[in-house]
Every structure is written in C-alpha cells, then in structure tokens.
Design an enzyme around this catalytic site. Sequence first.
Site, mmCIF file in Angstrom:
data_model
loop_
_atom_site.group_PDB
_atom_site.id
_atom_site.type_symbol
_atom_site.label_atom_id
_atom_site.label_comp_id
_atom_site.label_asym_id
_atom_site.label_seq_id
_atom_site.Cartn_x
_atom_site.Cartn_y
_atom_site.Cartn_z
ATOM 1 N N GLY A 288 3.404 61.096 135.732
ATOM 2 C CA GLY A 288 4.722 60.490 135.538
ATOM 3 C C GLY A 288 5.089 60.567 134.067
ATOM 4 O O GLY A 288 4.655 61.466 133.342
ATOM 5 N N LYS A 289 5.865 59.580 133.615
ATOM 6 C CA LYS A 289 6.374 59.603 132.240
ATOM 7 C C LYS A 289 5.219 59.650 131.224
ATOM 8 O O LYS A 289 5.233 60.445 130.301
ATOM 9 C CB LYS A 289 7.249 58.368 132.000
ATOM 10 C CG LYS A 289 8.494 58.358 132.895
ATOM 11 C CD LYS A 289 9.436 57.228 132.565
ATOM 12 C CE LYS A 289 8.959 55.855 132.992
ATOM 13 N NZ LYS A 289 8.829 55.660 134.461
ATOM 14 N N VAL A 290 4.221 58.795 131.417
ATOM 15 C CA VAL A 290 3.120 58.727 130.448
ATOM 16 C C VAL A 290 2.220 59.954 130.565
ATOM 17 O O VAL A 290 1.877 60.594 129.557
ATOM 18 C CB VAL A 290 2.292 57.426 130.654
ATOM 19 C CG1 VAL A 290 1.092 57.406 129.731
ATOM 20 C CG2 VAL A 290 3.159 56.195 130.424
ATOM 21 N N GLY A 291 1.828 60.299 131.790
ATOM 22 C CA GLY A 291 0.905 61.416 132.010
ATOM 23 C C GLY A 291 1.428 62.727 131.423
ATOM 24 O O GLY A 291 0.682 63.477 130.783
ATOM 25 N N GLY B 246 -2.060 61.090 137.581
ATOM 26 C CA GLY B 246 -0.717 60.515 137.465
ATOM 27 C C GLY B 246 0.086 61.301 136.442
ATOM 28 O O GLY B 246 -0.209 61.262 135.248
ATOM 29 N N LYS C 43 6.471 37.651 130.932
ATOM 30 C CA LYS C 43 6.854 38.700 131.871
ATOM 31 C C LYS C 43 7.809 38.071 132.875
ATOM 32 O O LYS C 43 7.818 36.851 133.050
ATOM 33 C CB LYS C 43 5.608 39.206 132.602
ATOM 34 C CG LYS C 43 5.778 40.549 133.255
ATOM 35 C CD LYS C 43 5.326 41.686 132.359
ATOM 36 C CE LYS C 43 5.531 43.013 133.033
ATOM 37 N NZ LYS C 43 5.051 44.132 132.219
HETATM 38 N N1 LIG Z 1 5.914 53.757 130.622
HETATM 39 C C1 LIG Z 1 5.334 53.001 129.718
HETATM 40 O O1 LIG Z 1 5.789 52.882 128.578
HETATM 41 C C2 LIG Z 1 4.042 52.280 130.038
HETATM 42 C C3 LIG Z 1 3.522 51.398 129.089
HETATM 43 C C4 LIG Z 1 2.304 50.762 129.348
HETATM 44 C C5 LIG Z 1 1.655 51.013 130.552
HETATM 45 N N2 LIG Z 1 2.200 51.863 131.482
HETATM 46 C C6 LIG Z 1 1.475 52.084 132.731
HETATM 47 O O2 LIG Z 1 1.137 53.467 132.845
HETATM 48 C C7 LIG Z 1 1.151 53.854 134.213
HETATM 49 C C8 LIG Z 1 2.107 55.037 134.390
HETATM 50 O O3 LIG Z 1 3.394 54.653 133.961
HETATM 51 P P1 LIG Z 1 4.629 55.671 134.008
HETATM 52 O O4 LIG Z 1 5.701 55.042 133.212
HETATM 53 O O5 LIG Z 1 4.140 57.049 133.684
HETATM 54 O O6 LIG Z 1 4.996 55.569 135.554
HETATM 55 P P2 LIG Z 1 5.658 56.689 136.480
HETATM 56 O O7 LIG Z 1 6.127 55.986 137.697
HETATM 57 O O8 LIG Z 1 6.618 57.543 135.704
HETATM 58 O O9 LIG Z 1 4.422 57.650 136.855
HETATM 59 C C9 LIG Z 1 3.370 57.290 137.700
HETATM 60 C C10 LIG Z 1 2.915 58.577 138.408
HETATM 61 O O10 LIG Z 1 1.722 58.296 139.131
HETATM 62 C C11 LIG Z 1 1.781 58.980 140.368
HETATM 63 N N3 LIG Z 1 0.855 58.369 141.308
HETATM 64 C C12 LIG Z 1 1.012 57.202 141.999
HETATM 65 N N4 LIG Z 1 -0.077 56.978 142.776
HETATM 66 C C13 LIG Z 1 -0.935 58.016 142.557
HETATM 67 C C14 LIG Z 1 -2.218 58.350 143.038
HETATM 68 N N5 LIG Z 1 -2.836 57.575 143.941
HETATM 69 N N6 LIG Z 1 -2.809 59.488 142.614
HETATM 70 C C15 LIG Z 1 -2.175 60.280 141.703
HETATM 71 N N7 LIG Z 1 -0.959 60.010 141.200
HETATM 72 C C16 LIG Z 1 -0.348 58.899 141.621
HETATM 73 C C17 LIG Z 1 3.239 58.902 140.761
HETATM 74 O O11 LIG Z 1 3.570 59.894 141.726
HETATM 75 C C18 LIG Z 1 3.941 59.109 139.419
HETATM 76 O O12 LIG Z 1 4.187 60.488 139.177
HETATM 77 C C19 LIG Z 1 1.525 52.596 134.999
HETATM 78 O O13 LIG Z 1 0.350 51.943 135.396
HETATM 79 C C20 LIG Z 1 2.267 51.759 133.974
HETATM 80 O O14 LIG Z 1 2.207 50.382 134.293
HETATM 81 C C21 LIG Z 1 3.373 52.506 131.238
#
Ligand SMILES: NC(=O)c1ccc[n+]([C@@H]2O[C@H](COP(=O)([O-])OP(=O)(O)OC[C@H]3O[C@@H](n4cnc5c(N)ncnc54)[C@H](O)[C@@H]3O)[C@@H](O)[C@H]2O)c1
Length: 368
Positions: A190-193, A188, A88
Amino acid sequence: MGVFTSGHQEAGHDGEAGGHEQVVFCQDKQSGLRAIIAIYSTALGPALGGTRFYPYVSEEAALADVLDLSKGMAYKNAIAGLDLGGGKAVIWGDPGRDKTEALLRGYGRFVESLGGRYYTACDVGTYPPDMDVVARETRFVTGRSVEHGGCGDSSVLTAFGVFQGMRAAAEHAWGSPTLAGRRIGVAGLGKVGKHLISHLLDDAAQVAATDIDSRAREWVRQTYPQVEMVADTSALVASDIDVYAPCALGGALNDDTVPVLTAKIVAGGANNQLAHPGVEKLLEDRGILYAPDYVVNSGGVIQVADEIHGFNFERAKLRATKIYDTTKQILELAAAEGVPPAVAADRLAERRMADVGRLRTIRLDRDH
Ligand SMILES: NC(=O)c1ccc[n+]([C@@H]2O[C@H](COP(=O)([O-])OP(=O)(O)OC[C@H]3O[C@@H](n4cnc5c(N)ncnc54)[C@H](O)[C@@H]3O)[C@@H](O)[C@H]2O)c1
C-alpha cells in the site's frame, strides 16, 4: 443500552484498559455521527492521533479499539520526541456509505469542544480531504491536503522512518547499516510499502514482496520489475529473507509466523505487529531482532505534527531521520537491560512522559 443515547457525554476512564485521562462519546442523530474520542495522556502536550472511520461490529469493539489506539499514540508521540500527548478517535460507521459533509463537520465541532486538548488527523478510512472538511469547524486538526497548507500523505515519512529504523537494526545485528545485498521481504504494498521499496532499492537491497490486492501487485510489477513477487505472506515469511517488513495490517507477528520466520530482523510500517503479549519474547528466543513498530513507523506522526505550526517538509524529514538514532538507542538499551526491544521502547517512552510531564509542577505565570 449503549452510551450513544444523549448528545454529548464525558466519562473519566480508569477501567481495565487503564489510565486514560478522558473519553468522550459524541452523537449527532441527524447526520448519523457516532464517535468516541479517547485521550490517554496530555503529559507532554495536547493529545494527537488520527480518526479511524470503521464499521465496528459493536460499540464495545469501537471503544476497545479507541482505548488501545490512543494509548499507543501516547507512546509513539513520546518516543518520537514530540511535545504531544496521545489520543485517538473512532467514528463508528461505513466510510463508503456514511461519510458526509454534515457528519464530518459535526465531528469537527466535537473536536473543537475539547478546546485543544485533542488534535485529530487521518487514519484508516479518513483522508486529507476529509480533514479539510473537519477543519471548517475546528482549529485542532492536522494532516490536511497540500492545497489547504497541509502536509498531505503521511506515508512518505512513515516509509522513510521505517527505512531508518531498519538501517539501525542492521547496524546493531551486522555491524553496518547498509542493506545492500540483503534480501528484504515486504508484506503489504500500500502507501507505506511502495515508498519503502523505493528506499530499499536505492540502497541496493534485493526485495521480495506480496499483497492480497492484484492492483497493488501489478503497480509494483510495472514500477519495479526487479522486485520478486511471492504468492502470499506465509510463503514470504518462510522464504529465505534477511529482514521482514510487515506493512499490511496488525498481528503480523504471531504463533504461526514467528516459528517459521527466517529473517534475522523485523522492521516494518504496520501498527500493532505483535499479535499478543509474549510474542516479543518468542522473537527474542529465536534470535530475531525486532525493531518496535511504533518506534520505526513514527515518521507519519512526525509529518502531521509538523503541520500544527506550519508545515516544512525538510524540517519534518530531519526529525524522521532521527528514528535511526532512537531505534539504535532502544536496541542497545534492550541488550544492556536484558529485555526485548519492545519492553525497552515502552520503558523509554514512559520515562519521557514521567520526566518531562513532571516539569509542569514548576509553576509558570500562564498556569494561573
Ligand atoms: N500511512 C501512514 O502514514 C502510516 C503511519 C503509521 C503506521 N501505518 C500502518 O502501516 C500499515 C500500512 O499502512 P498504509 O497506509 O500503507 O495502508 P494501505 O491501506 O495503503 O496499504 C495496506 C496494504 O496491505 C495490503 N494487505 C492487507 N492485508 C494483507 C495481507 N494479509 N497480506 C498482504 N497484504 C495485505 C492491502 O491490500 C494494501 O495494499 C498499516 O498497519 C498502518 O496502520 C501507516
């Protein structure tokens, strides 16, 4: 005095974080680049892990993060069955202010200098177009934009894999993988949710969700009006849910949330869900089945790893489908060995690193 005092230093790391192969400090004063690349293990192949661009409070905080994250990647890549080790990188700075072409290209040159021992990709604060810039200086980069032959947004297969892991946990807990009729709490959006919600609704699950960002909430309200919005994560965790899917930041499972959690299963996309060692035991004591985070969220690294040899979405998706089998295997191993699933996952990852890594002692011509 900090370590960012000369152009390029290398340190073998064997401190309390333990066992890293190589930690490289990189600096380019002109562009303001300060980066640390940590390689935990190359037992299974070149180390792969993203670049986090983050305004750390101190160099110590940046170092602690990269040591932790690189170790996590070694376990994630091992359990995902990839021929890749774990590494990393962190760039210490504010991505909104400090990210420039010169800084990213300078960083790319340091990645190149490791000669393929480390492949970089996106993480918090870096995006596929940034990797396109890094790629102008190094071959050892993945997670590029689709226009540049890359795999694009890795959250697509991350969410798909989380869904597979959740189905395996449902099968283990309830005897059937379907989530139809179950109430899933997604924290959450975001992209994953967002992608996860779409898989859940396709499977006829009921979804309750929350996010601190009003735009994310609004997007879900407009796109999926059937999703029930909950005020905040505390309310979601305490509400009547069958499965909890943490998809925001780390530390979602802690001394406050676990005692009030109503869900029987936890399976979500967030990294580092267990706030501290011992939380996995708290979950077990409450009869909550925890599908380990790095197992179920490995779809993203599977997606970017596929790009290294020319991206093929169907091939990557097929591999991410196997997260179902791996999760099942880990839950069964945990039950058989009487340990929490997080411990069983670590054991399986360590076993693969040792068993497959050892094969290099069978000497080949190319080793000369
Ligand atoms: N994107 C990937 O491919 C990937 C891969 C492996 C792991 N992850 C992990 O998955 C998680 C989400 O990733 P992502 O890419 O969707 O990120 P993202 O930044 O697109 O989404 C995260 C979301 O969480 C929300 N959030 C933050 N704090 C919060 C809280 N206290 N309560 C409710 N919502 C809250 C944010 O407003 C945002 O909408 C992270 O922990 C990331 O490390 C992502």
